[in-house]
Design a protein around this motif. Structure first.
Motif, PDB file in Angstrom:
ATOM      1  N   GLY A 138      37.990  48.191  41.248  1.00 20.89           N
ATOM      2  CA  GLY A 138      39.089  48.998  40.954  1.00 20.89           C
ATOM      3  C   GLY A 138      40.447  48.470  40.368  1.00 20.89           C
ATOM      4  N   THR A 139      40.525  47.163  40.243  1.00 19.64           N
ATOM      5  CA  THR A 139      41.634  46.738  39.745  1.00 19.64           C
ATOM      6  C   THR A 139      41.503  45.932  38.385  1.00 19.64           C
ATOM      7  N   GLY A 140      42.512  45.373  37.843  1.00 18.63           N
ATOM      8  CA  GLY A 140      42.654  44.240  36.546  1.00 18.63           C
ATOM      9  C   GLY A 140      42.578  43.168  36.843  1.00 18.63           C
ATOM     10  N   VAL A 141      42.300  42.624  38.123  1.00 17.94           N
ATOM     11  CA  VAL A 141      42.629  41.190  38.559  1.00 17.94           C
ATOM     12  C   VAL A 141      41.224  40.784  38.880  1.00 17.94           C
ATOM     13  N   PHE A 165      48.492  50.035  42.648  1.00 14.18           N
ATOM     14  CA  PHE A 165      48.542  48.472  42.927  1.00 14.18           C
ATOM     15  C   PHE A 165      48.772  48.391  44.548  1.00 14.18           C
ATOM     16  N   ARG A 199      52.116  40.246  34.753  1.00 14.19           N
ATOM     17  CA  ARG A 199      51.337  41.517  34.941  1.00 14.19           C
ATOM     18  C   ARG A 199      51.366  41.786  36.405  1.00 14.19           C
ATOM     19  N   ALA A 258      38.167  42.163  41.062  1.00 18.38           N
ATOM     20  CA  ALA A 258      38.162  42.859  42.366  1.00 18.38           C
ATOM     21  C   ALA A 258      38.095  44.416  42.088  1.00 18.38           C
ATOM     22  N   ALA A 312      42.830  45.869  31.687  1.00 11.67           N
ATOM     23  CA  ALA A 312      42.710  44.436  31.578  1.00 11.67           C
ATOM     24  C   ALA A 312      41.384  43.897  30.979  1.00 11.67           C
ATOM     25  N   GLY A 368      43.822  57.973  37.872  1.00 16.78           N
ATOM     26  CA  GLY A 368      44.586  57.072  37.277  1.00 16.78           C
ATOM     27  C   GLY A 368      44.194  55.520  37.509  1.00 16.78           C
ATOM     28  N   VAL A 414      41.336  51.971  35.469  1.00 17.52           N
ATOM     29  CA  VAL A 414      41.937  50.834  36.121  1.00 17.52           C
ATOM     30  C   VAL A 414      43.473  51.060  35.887  1.00 17.52           C
ATOM     31  N   ARG A 415      44.523  51.109  36.648  1.00 14.56           N
ATOM     32  CA  ARG A 415      45.766  51.426  36.393  1.00 14.56           C
ATOM     33  C   ARG A 415      46.273  50.358  35.338  1.00 14.56           C
ATOM     34  N   ASP A 416      46.163  49.245  35.550  1.00 10.95           N
ATOM     35  CA  ASP A 416      46.575  48.497  34.435  1.00 10.95           C
ATOM     36  C   ASP A 416      45.432  47.612  33.737  1.00 10.95           C
TER      37      ASP A 416
END
Lengths: 454, 479
Positions: free
Chosen positions: A285-288, B215, B26, A283, A227, B211, A223-225
């Motif tokens: 593939g995401t950190g949200v 986004f 964020r 969601a 979380a 990675g 995950v890029r960011d």
């Protein structure tokens, strides 16, 4: 008949004060009286001087002590407002002066009493020195868990001109804290649980490390960011539940001072308070989070909307605003105990939740002022530094209750809970800072406890 | 100042630039961004891309073997870990992350990484980035056509390969973060199909990127001239402009000046070489940077751009060499589409004329320029090189290879390997004299960004990571 009636009246008269005394005050007073012990050598006359930081605590505490000392065999005379209580007690012919100071223990929900037992009878052998004490004084003390009544009485008023809340550093954690939660993690008192990319750490209310559970971040999907969500509450096998983005939710238990993996969950634990926990899902593939919230960890319901959420917070003690969901559009939706739109006034109800339009992503719900409605403690809603701590009322359009000065770093996580032990919620925010040694997190305490007032 | 300190300082300086997410919000996924470029991107292959627009496209669609975090430190990318050498920098074991696939769904393992490295030495098509594989044992044999593959590149398992180098190279981890070694088709974005000529490239998010998913949902690359860029940025039609000049009043982070222009003295100069050398030495490079180069420019004192050295600059001009003046004529070879070298060539004409040398500018197209440079068919050439590595030895090797060929590149690696700061600057200065090169200026484009655009992360290699871009509030929706 008269005698019987009088006996009943006397019994009631004796019983009433005991029934009316707040249990914590009574328990602390009884314990202190037991420490003092019964009158020695028939010296029963006792002057009682009570001092407390919170004025509203003094009289009820005095009454509780008077009752307890009377029960131990003393004849108690309160001494109030005397500059020289010991001199006053001597002049009044008292045998003892018991000077008691009481208040809440910082950082714990405990009432503490400390008393000086001072002999005040004249000594035959010390007639030339009228102020001399016949025997050495002694110190006694007692403690009792603070109940709601004691917290109400012992809470100090906010000093005149003081800000709505104080913000101060609480501790430092090496690495980036992704999520925070506050609650009883299994140790019997409040603790701070922090999720880092590679660990969960448990901290004391003062920010000291208690336990740590390490995980391998490379085992999760990329995950890029990074979380995480974390919650402290009843999760069956354990009291700490955590879910990293790209990983499976799991439950940890505190056993013998160590955090251990205790089970798994079907949904990500987003937050927990007295009204229970909220679950959801990232969601892909995401950190949200997807906008799909549930009150049980079973299947997550369908998405309410295509909106994405940064996170969901729980008010530690519930109330009309029991939960709040922050979207990636920085709009904070205020929700009731069943995730329905929050009813901010008793007569209002709506199919759409009240929304605060601009809230930073490091946020928490906490009833800082004890009015029964949680405030929102949050970072600044801007990506440009510097960051600031803001306290917002749960009313759309209301002016901020507090906006701090610039804060070093970026505040990206928060949680609410009572850490100072005054019975009211506090909030902890995680400010991510970069230093020569790498990334670290400064934990900031946000509290309206007057003892923390600047 | 150590290398790490220098990288950190650079990262900190970049982090202070407007637009970076440093306060209480964020990153959020979702949304589309249009990036305005001064020229059309044509090449997505990182082994072949060298022009600015091509490098943006290649960076967006390729996955570096190692990435950099916000503090400038190397972190895993395609590789599962930052490798360390057990024998002083000659042998390196690389472990590829488990479970990787390209955007097309093909497995991405050690064999694919080895192929990405080996094609830099390929003769057809020849890569301009052979410098990034020169250190491999046997690389010279492949370049000379004596071997099919370098013996220093060995796949030992599905996820492991071993690199054996011809010389100790402590900079190898930094080299692994360089774009030419990235794996094509595995980057944060994927190109569904090449657009019609003149149409913008519209890249879609690659959910399988090593990675993590970027986004943004989509990234468009559009050719826009200077005036239109400012107008479109103000109207919200584009979110980021990378051009030599700033687009209107919009602010953006400063990019490190890593596009180096060097003068190469050719074999055709003969006896005039000393006079030309003296004339070039007298050029006020600070004035060149200030007045003749577009974009943010700094004088180049050695073959290594100052952004990678962090030492006091060597004087940018030298006194005239006595008795070096000799009348004559020469031609300055430049690429016709390279604006800065052309402007510098015009200025050099004046300087040389003052020294009694009449110079003419010979502007040729890209292919002809490359062919004549490789053949040594020039008297004086101005060569522009976008430095793609963050260490002095690698930067010097790239420039030396671009101008003088692989042997010069190997010589640069040998001369500067393991050096930083002042020793690296001194070695680079010696190397330039030995290779008969005169460093002139280093430039960088200027970034102009819409206020809502965040995550403009520029690594020490000078390239923007498109996967880190995101939009603040309101734009994001479920992917």
């Amino acid at each position: 008949m008269r005698l019987a009636t009088a006996a009943v009246a006397l019994a009631l008269a004796l019983a009433l004060p005991a029934a009316a005394a707040p249990p914590a005050l009574g328990a602390a007073a009884d314990a202190l009286a037991a420490e003092i012990g019964p009158p020695a050598e028939g010296r029963r006359a006792l002057a009682l001087a009570v001092e407390t930081r919170a004025p509203s605590l003094a009289r009820p505490l005095e009454a509780a002590l008077e009752r307890a000392l009377a029960g131990a065999g003393y004849t108690v005379t309160p001494v109030r407002g005397a500059a020289d209580a010991e001199g006053a007690a001597r002049e009044a012919g008292q045998d003892w002066l018991v000077r008691v100071q009481g208040g809440l223990v910082p950082g714990r929900r405990e009432l503490a009493l400390v008393g000086e037992v001072i002999p005040t009878w004249p000594s035959f052998f010390l007639q030339r020195r009228p102020g001399a004490r016949a025997i050495p004084p002694r110190l006694v003390s007692s403690r009792a868990p603070a109940d709601a009544e004691a917290l109400v009485l012992a809470r100090e008023g906010r000093p005149s001109g003081a800000p709505f809340a104080a913000v101060r550093p609480l501790g430092r954690v090496e690495g980036r804290v992704l999520a925070l939660a506050i609650g009883d993690a299994g140790g019997g008192s409040a603790a701070i649980a922090a999720a880092l990319p590679g660990a969960v750490v448990l901290l004391s209310p003062a920010g000291a490390p208690l336990a740590r559970f390490d995980v391998d971040p490379s085992a999760r999907g990329a995950v890029r960011d990074p979380a995480a969500t974390i919650a402290v509450g009843d999760f069956g096998a354990g009291r700490v539940a955590v879910a990293w983005a790209g990983g499976a939710p799991e439950v940890l238990a505190l056993r013998a001072g160590a955090l251990e993996r205790a089970g798994a969950l079907a949904a990500a634990p987003l937050c927990a308070g007295e009204k229970g926990a909220v679950f959801g899902a990232y969601a892909p593939g995401t950190g949200v989070l997807a906008d799909a919230l549930a009150r049980a960890p079973g299947t997550v319901p369908p998405r309410r909307s295509a909106r994405l959420l940064y996170g969901v917070a729980a008010a530690p003690r519930g109330g009309p605003v029991s939960f709040a969901a922050l979207g990636t559009d920085l709009r904070l939706e205020l929700l009731g105990p069943e995730l329905q739109p929050a009813e901010l006034a008793p007569s209002t109800s709506s199919s759409t939740a009240p929304v605060l339009p601009s809230v930073g992503t490091g946020f928490a719900l906490a009833d800082l002022d004890g009015d029964g409605v949680a405030e929102i403690v949050a970072s600044a809603p801007t990506a440009a530094p510097p960051d600031r701590v803001r306290v917002l009322a749960a009313r759309p359009g209301a002016a901020p209750l507090l906006e701090s000065g610039p804060v070093e770093g970026a505040i990206l996580a928060g949680a609410g809970g009572d850490l100072t032990g005054d019975g009211l919620d506090d909030a902890v925010l995680a400010a991510i800072v970069r230093g020569p040694g790498g990334v670290a997190t400064e934990l900031l305490l946000v509290t309206s406890d007057p003892r923390e007032a600047p | 100042m150590s290398r790490l300190d220098r990288v950190r300082t650079l990262a900190a300086a970049l982090a202070l630039a407007p637009g970076l997410a440093l306060a209480g919000v964020r990153p959020a996924p979702g949304g589309s961004v249009t990036l305005a470029l001064p020229a059309e991107a044509r090449i997505a292959d990182p082994a072949l891309a060298q022009d600015a627009a091509d490098l943006v496209l290649a960076r967006a669609t390729s996955a570096p073997l190692l990435e950099r975090d916000a503090g400038g430190r190397l972190v895993p990318g395609v590789l599962a870990e930052v490798p360390t050498s057990e024998d002083g920098g000659r042998t390196w074991r690389l472990r590829v992350r488990d479970g990787l696939v390209t955007a097309a769904g093909a497995p991405l393992g050690a064999a694919e990484v080895a192929a990405a490295v080996a094609r830099l030495l390929s003769r057809a098509p020849a890569s301009p980035h052979a410098w990034a594989a020169l250190a491999l044992l046997g690389a010279d044999g492949v370049l000379a056509g004596r071997a099919a593959a370098p013996e220093g590149l060995r796949v030992v398992s599905a996820r492991e390969l071993v690199l054996t180098l011809a010389l100790p190279l402590p900079e190898l981890p930094d080299l692994l973060a360089a774009l030419p070694l990235a794996v094509a088709g595995a980057g944060p974005f994927v190109l569904p199909s090449a657009p019609a000529r003149g149409a913008p490239w519209v890249l879609r998010a690659n959910p399988a990127a090593p990675g993590g998913r970027p986004f943004l949902d989509a990234l468009a690359l559009q050719v826009v001239d200077a005036r239109a860029a400012a107008r479109l940025l103000a109207r919200g039609k584009v979110e980021l402009v990378l051009r030599p000049e700033r687009a209107g009043d919009a602010a953006g982070p400063a990019l490190p000046p890593l596009r180096a222009t060097v003068a190469a003295l050719g074999p055709g100069l003969g006896p005039r070489a000393a006079a030309v050398r003296a004339a070039l030495a007298s050029v006020d490079r600070a004035a060149l940077a200030r007045r003749f180069a577009r974009g943010a420019a700094v004088p180049l004192s050695t073959l290594v751009p100052p952004a990678l050295l962090a030492v006091a600059a060597v004087p940018a001009s030298a006194p005239n060499a006595p008795g070096a003046s000799a009348p004559g004529r020469l031609r300055i070879l430049v690429r016709g589409d390279a604006a800065d070298p052309r402007a510098i060539a015009d200025r050099l004409q004046v300087t040389l004329f003052d020294r009694g040398i009449t110079a003419a500018v010979d502007a040729v197209d890209r292919e002809r320029f490359a062919a004549r440079l490789a053949a040594g068919d020039y008297e004086l050439a101005l060569v522009e090189v976008q430095v793609l590595a963050a260490r002095p030895a690698l930067a010097a090797a790239q420039i030396a290879t671009a101008v003088r060929g692989p042997a010069a590149g190997r010589r640069a690696l040998g001369a500067l390997a393991g050096l930083d700061g002042a020793p690296a600057a001194a070695a680079a200065e010696r190397l330039a004299r030995e290779l008969d090169l005169v460093p002139l200026v280093a430039t960088a484009p200027r970034a102009s960004a819409a206020p809502a655009l965040q995550g403009i992360a520029v690594g020490p290699e000078g390239l923007l990571d498109p996967g880190a871009l995101w939009l603040l509030g309101g734009e994001a929706h479920a992917p």
